[in-house]
Design an enzyme around this catalytic site. Structure first.
Site, PDB file in Angstrom:
ATOM      1  N   ASP A  58      25.137  12.326   8.428  1.00 30.10           N
ATOM      2  CA  ASP A  58      23.967  12.060   7.558  1.00 30.10           C
ATOM      3  C   ASP A  58      24.240  11.817   6.000  1.00 30.10           C
ATOM      4  OD1 ASP A  58      22.593  12.610   9.991  1.00 30.10           O
ATOM      5  OD2 ASP A  58      22.474  14.820   9.543  1.00 30.10           O
ATOM      6  N   GLU A 274      13.730   7.583  11.831  1.00 30.11           N
ATOM      7  CA  GLU A 274      14.218   8.682  10.805  1.00 30.11           C
ATOM      8  C   GLU A 274      15.191   8.148   9.919  1.00 30.11           C
ATOM      9  OE1 GLU A 274      16.081  11.461  13.298  1.00 30.11           O
ATOM     10  OE2 GLU A 274      17.965  10.400  13.871  1.00 30.11           O
TER      11      GLU A 274
HETATM   12  O1  FUB Z   1      21.762  15.673  11.719  1.00 28.33           O
HETATM   13  C1  FUB Z   1      20.282  15.888  12.098  1.00 28.33           C
HETATM   14  C2  FUB Z   1      19.692  14.697  12.656  1.00 28.33           C
HETATM   15  O2  FUB Z   1      20.256  13.914  13.256  1.00 28.33           O
HETATM   16  C3  FUB Z   1      19.306  14.187  11.185  1.00 28.33           C
HETATM   17  O3  FUB Z   1      18.196  14.896  10.398  1.00 28.33           O
HETATM   18  C4  FUB Z   1      18.718  12.975  11.662  1.00 28.33           C
HETATM   19  O4  FUB Z   1      18.575  11.735  10.704  1.00 28.33           O
HETATM   20  C5  FUB Z   1      20.084  12.504  12.928  1.00 28.33           C
HETATM   21  O5  FUB Z   1      21.063  12.030  12.073  1.00 28.33           O
END
Ligand code: FUB
Length: 374
Positions: A58, A274
């Protein structure tokens, strides 16, 4: 306090045999295990991990004082099997990466913030971001609070921590940002100095539980199952002058299709899942995001930081691993895409951050990047 530098030049030629590290740290690569590394289905990787000392994911990249800082998640192996809630992403702290010049060594900073020092958080320090204003660096991070939903898990909230040093350590505010919810914060500062936070995620990110503006702890674990209705939008809100509060209402960052209609919930190749990230180029706002279960990083363009944004295409084709999460920044005259994959571990929750140059077509559109090369 630990820090280390790893040469990108060595990394570029050494990563074929990096599998087989301990649960929480990949094994150091040897030069004989090369850039010929192949994915399980035989493809070569476009880029190599920035670091192999720890697992990172991320990546939120920023340029401060000419240096490149990456604020990633710090992946660990808590021995939890994959599920749709994301329990396997059990991260507990953050460490910052610094690169002083393109192609230069990568410094892995010491612990910048530990969950034990965040009074409101119970678990899962997910994708963070950072911002700078008036001599202070702000680290924004999601974590579950201490409430209990139908699964016995907290609600995601977004916290803020500050430091005078971009590498940290950061000191967290005692409570999460009032009115914050869900996860994956990304803060964009416009040319006029106004800052905006983009945030949210469906499924494990819980946005679907906020559909009426109030959290439903018994709500869906995935989405609203309304394929023909407008998709759940990521969120955008203007930040206050102190960078620690929301200055206005939380709004939908709406993604429109080519007919000007909101992308629908069933359109999993295009709808928001997301990993919001916004940048500005030639006066246009590029809203970029992950599609989750279809594994693309997409972009949509608008004329205002609040949107709406018109869907344009894929920035990044699916990487190795379930999640895809990225950032885009201009540095030393070029645009760079930061992303992650599971090259070093083969496990969804043990990821490694990579970077590659991002190009634009003359009309401002973006050619799709394939994370593998023939
Ligand atoms: O790293 C945990 C979660 O996985 C992140 O918040 C999302 O964007 C995905 O990459």
């Amino acid at each position: 306090m630990r820090s280390a530098t790893i040469s990108l030049a060595i990394l570029a030629t050494c990563l074929g045999g990096c599998n087989g590290g301990t649960a929480d740290a990949p094994t150091k690569a040897s030069e004989s295990s090369t850039a010929d590394a192949r994915s399980p289905d035989g493809r070569r990787y476009l880029a190599q991990p920035l670091v192999d000392e720890i697992y990172t994911a991320d990546p939120s990249a920023h340029v401060f004082d000419g240096k490149l800082y990456v604020y990633p998640s710090h992946d660990i192996d808590a021995g939890i099997a994959d599920d749709d809630l994301g329990n396997q992403y059990a991260m507990r702290d953050y460490r910052v990466l610094r690169i002083d010049r393109p192609g230069g060594p990568v410094t892995v900073g010491p612990v910048a913030l530990d969950i034990k020092d965040v009074p409101w958080a119970s678990q899962q320090m997910w994708a963070p971001d950072a911002a700078y204003k008036d001599g202070t660096y702000y680290l924004y991070f999601p974590a579950r609070d201490k409430s209990k939903d139908k699964n016995g898990l907290g609600a995601f909230r977004i916290g803020v921590a500050t430091s005078k040093d971009p590498m940290g350590p950061f000191v967290a505010d005692p409570s999460y940002i009032p009115g914050s919810f869900s996860m994956d914060p990304a803060v964009f500062t416009d040319d006029d100095g106004a800052s905006y936070m983009y945030f949210g995620g469906i499924w494990g990110g819980q946005l679907q539980r906020w559909k009426d503006g109030v959290y439903d702890p018994n709500g869906s674990d995935t989405d609203l199952k309304q394929d023909d209705a407008p998709a759940i939008s990521g969120k955008v809100v203007r930040m206050s002058a102190d960078m620690k509060h929301f200055a206005g209402p939380v709004r939908d960052a709406v993604i429109l299709d080519e007919q000007g209609k909101p992308v629908k919930g069933g359109d999993h190749d295009r709808r928001f899942f997301e990993a919001s990230w916004v940048f500005k180029r030639d006066g246009k706002y590029y809203y970029t995001y992950s599609t989750g279960d279809t594994h693309f990083v997409n972009y949509a363009i608008g004329d205002s930081p609040f949107g709406p944004f018109t869907y344009k295409g894929h920035i990044l084709a699916p990487v190795q691993g379930w999640t895809s999460h990225h950032s885009i920044v201009q540095w030393n005259g070029k645009w760079w895409l930061f992303y992650h994959d599971t090259q070093l571990s083969g496990k969804n929750h043990l990821r490694s951050v990579k970077m590659t140059e991002l190009k634009f077509n003359p009309d401002g559109t973006i050619p799709t990047i394939d994370p593998f090369v023939p």
